[in-house]
Design an enzyme around this catalytic site. Sequence first.
Site, short mmCIF file in Angstrom:
data_model
loop_
_atom_site.label_atom_id
_atom_site.label_comp_id
_atom_site.label_asym_id
_atom_site.label_seq_id
_atom_site.Cartn_x
_atom_site.Cartn_y
_atom_site.Cartn_z
N LYS A 53 0.84 -1.20 0.00
CA LYS A 53 0.00 0.00 0.00
C LYS A 53 0.88 1.26 0.00
O LYS A 53 0.67 2.17 -0.77
CB LYS A 53 -0.92 -0.03 1.23
CG LYS A 53 -1.83 1.16 1.36
CD LYS A 53 -2.78 1.01 2.53
CE LYS A 53 -3.50 2.32 2.80
NZ LYS A 53 -4.46 2.23 3.90
N GLU B 231 10.55 -4.56 4.59
CA GLU B 231 10.63 -5.98 4.21
C GLU B 231 10.32 -6.16 2.73
O GLU B 231 11.03 -6.85 1.99
CB GLU B 231 9.62 -6.81 5.03
CG GLU B 231 9.93 -6.93 6.51
CD GLU B 231 9.27 -5.82 7.34
OE1 GLU B 231 8.98 -4.74 6.79
OE2 GLU B 231 9.06 -6.05 8.54
N GLY C 114 -4.85 -1.89 4.84
CA GLY C 114 -4.05 -3.01 4.36
C GLY C 114 -4.70 -4.36 4.66
O GLY C 114 -4.78 -5.23 3.79
N ARG C 115 -5.18 -4.55 5.89
CA ARG C 115 -5.73 -5.86 6.27
C ARG C 115 -7.14 -6.08 5.73
O ARG C 115 -7.72 -7.14 5.97
CB ARG C 115 -5.69 -6.02 7.78
CG ARG C 115 -6.34 -4.90 8.57
CD ARG C 115 -6.00 -5.00 10.05
NE ARG C 115 -6.49 -3.86 10.82
CZ ARG C 115 -5.85 -2.70 10.95
NH1 ARG C 115 -4.69 -2.51 10.32
NH2 ARG C 115 -6.34 -1.72 11.69
N GLU D 273 -4.74 -6.56 14.92
CA GLU D 273 -4.25 -5.25 14.48
C GLU D 273 -5.40 -4.23 14.51
O GLU D 273 -5.19 -3.03 14.65
CB GLU D 273 -3.63 -5.33 13.08
CG GLU D 273 -2.66 -4.20 12.78
CD GLU D 273 -1.91 -4.35 11.47
OE1 GLU D 273 -2.54 -4.28 10.40
OE2 GLU D 273 -0.68 -4.52 11.49
N HIS E 23 -4.23 -33.23 17.84
CA HIS E 23 -3.09 -34.04 18.27
C HIS E 23 -1.96 -33.16 18.76
O HIS E 23 -0.81 -33.60 18.83
CB HIS E 23 -2.65 -34.95 17.13
CG HIS E 23 -3.76 -35.89 16.72
ND1 HIS E 23 -3.99 -37.08 17.37
CD2 HIS E 23 -4.74 -35.76 15.80
CE1 HIS E 23 -5.05 -37.67 16.82
NE2 HIS E 23 -5.53 -36.89 15.88
N LYS F 156 9.20 -0.44 14.32
CA LYS F 156 9.78 -0.10 13.01
C LYS F 156 10.85 0.98 13.19
O LYS F 156 11.93 0.90 12.61
CB LYS F 156 8.69 0.45 12.08
CG LYS F 156 7.77 -0.59 11.49
CD LYS F 156 6.85 0.09 10.46
CE LYS F 156 5.69 -0.80 10.08
NZ LYS F 156 4.69 -0.11 9.26
#
Length: 532
Positions: free
Chosen positions: A194, A200, A251-252, A337, A368, A497
């Site tokens: 965005k 990253e 973004g999400r 978030e 399990h 950040k």
Amino acid sequence: MNTFWKAVAQAKQETGADIQTLLSDPARDFTVSQGDVIFDYRKTAMTQAARTTLLAAAEAVVPAARAAMFNGQPINDTEGRAVLHTALRAGPDAEIHVDGADIMPGIRATLDRMGAFADQVRSGAFTGAGGKITDVLNIGIGGSDLGPAMATLALAPFADGPRVHFVSNVDGADFADKTRGLNPATTLVIVASKTFTTIETMTNAATAKAWMADVPNLDAQFVALSTADDKVAAFGIPPERMFGFEDWVGGRYSMWGPIGLSLMLAIGPERFEAMLAGARAMDDHFRTAPLAQNMPVILALVGIWHHQVCGFPTRAVLPYDNRLARLPAYLQQLEMESNGKRVTMDGQNSEGVTGPVVWGEPGTNGQHAFYQLIHQGTTPVPCEFMIAARGHEPDLDHHHRLLIANCLAQSEALMRGRSLEEARAIMAAKGFEDPEQDRQARHRVFPGNRPSTTLIYPQLTPEVLGQIVALYEHRVFVEGVMLGINSFDQWGVELGKELATALGPLVDGADASTKDASTQALLLQLRAWRGD
Ligand SMILES: O=P(O)(O)OC[C@H]1O[C@](O)(CO)[C@@H](O)[C@@H]1O
């Protein structure tokens, strides 16, 4: 105490009921359905009275907030932005205004461009230096990764386009592992960000350029999905291969538009549209259904019941659907978030707890691994089960029947438990006598009365996935509105950040003496081991 917390306090008076007793009341019809999805919340200890109390609290705030969101008011008021991911999936006739202008023509034009581009790539009309595109590398992180990655896996049975790989972590292992065996000359690289500043993503994008260094005209194999035209241009991607969106898409919440391009390349534009149609159906339901039959509202109230009222700190999402393996991670970002905040819209500290920890794994694998704690641990974990009536492997339908049996067995076991008497009878049948019989039996007691909900659907199709994801988006919104928090900013990711940026030079050897003793020592040891 504000109205919401008064309602929570009132609902607390209702805790402690026995789920099986509540279940025997036929008037307590705690199911809600919409389209292809049914949500059953009868196996919770929520009483009718508690539900009425929480519904009244929802009535007081949700309708107005919902209208404000759908109408494009700047409800993300720490960033001064509207919240209009729903516009990305609105129908062709919709008209939605932001700052006086209808945003729908732009959204439809971008969707059409995405569709045309996807068709070209899928047909081979768009080629790389080495011919038809065989692989797509989606480089993005957080909302620019989790949505399309989750959905591409979920809809794998519908994938008939190029293979799609998702690189998100700045750990070089991610890039190395995902590109191993790929041919750079037939790989399309999508840089999804965005902001087009995320360290990253930009690091991985630069690495992708280096990886493709031998490809003639390599820039032609790069695509950008972003709001930042200038930064995309500076990176060397021309406007015709940029698919843009606006800052009113969080973004999400962004998988419905350009950020979903990798999914569209995998499944084709028609199925992508079907996913949008599913989400749109859930939007329409959320806007119009009375709150008592409104699925996102009910999910939110069940969440509030378990976390704010009963005080259970976490919520497990347990899809009995292997292709929803990334859904828990997707929901972690969506819920944590969005609602993991301490300060309410008025700048004050919240009067109580806000969003819960969300976690999970697909069943039956989780059974399990961690279900031991869910069944016999000291803290109840409300479980959200989900399962389809049918899988996509007709030849393996006997597997699916087992999957259904396991899913239903878990919610039944959580609710029923096993008493000491029952456990003693089992141990007696095995020949144990007291005191060993009693000691052994105590380990085999299940307290029971543990809450769960179950979401069922006929089959995981694009339409159904759209409905499910939109359902969770709106649930998060309703919870946020009732808690009085802004679900659409994420200031909590900033400090780390900033500090990472400051620490970069220190990793390279700069003076670390301003850092605390722990950080200094860790850094020095890591630097020593690195030997540089
Ligand atoms: O799409 P971008 O701008 O690269 O951001 C990626 C992610 O980073 C975050 O801002 C958190 O750091 C998320 O909200 C977002 O989805």
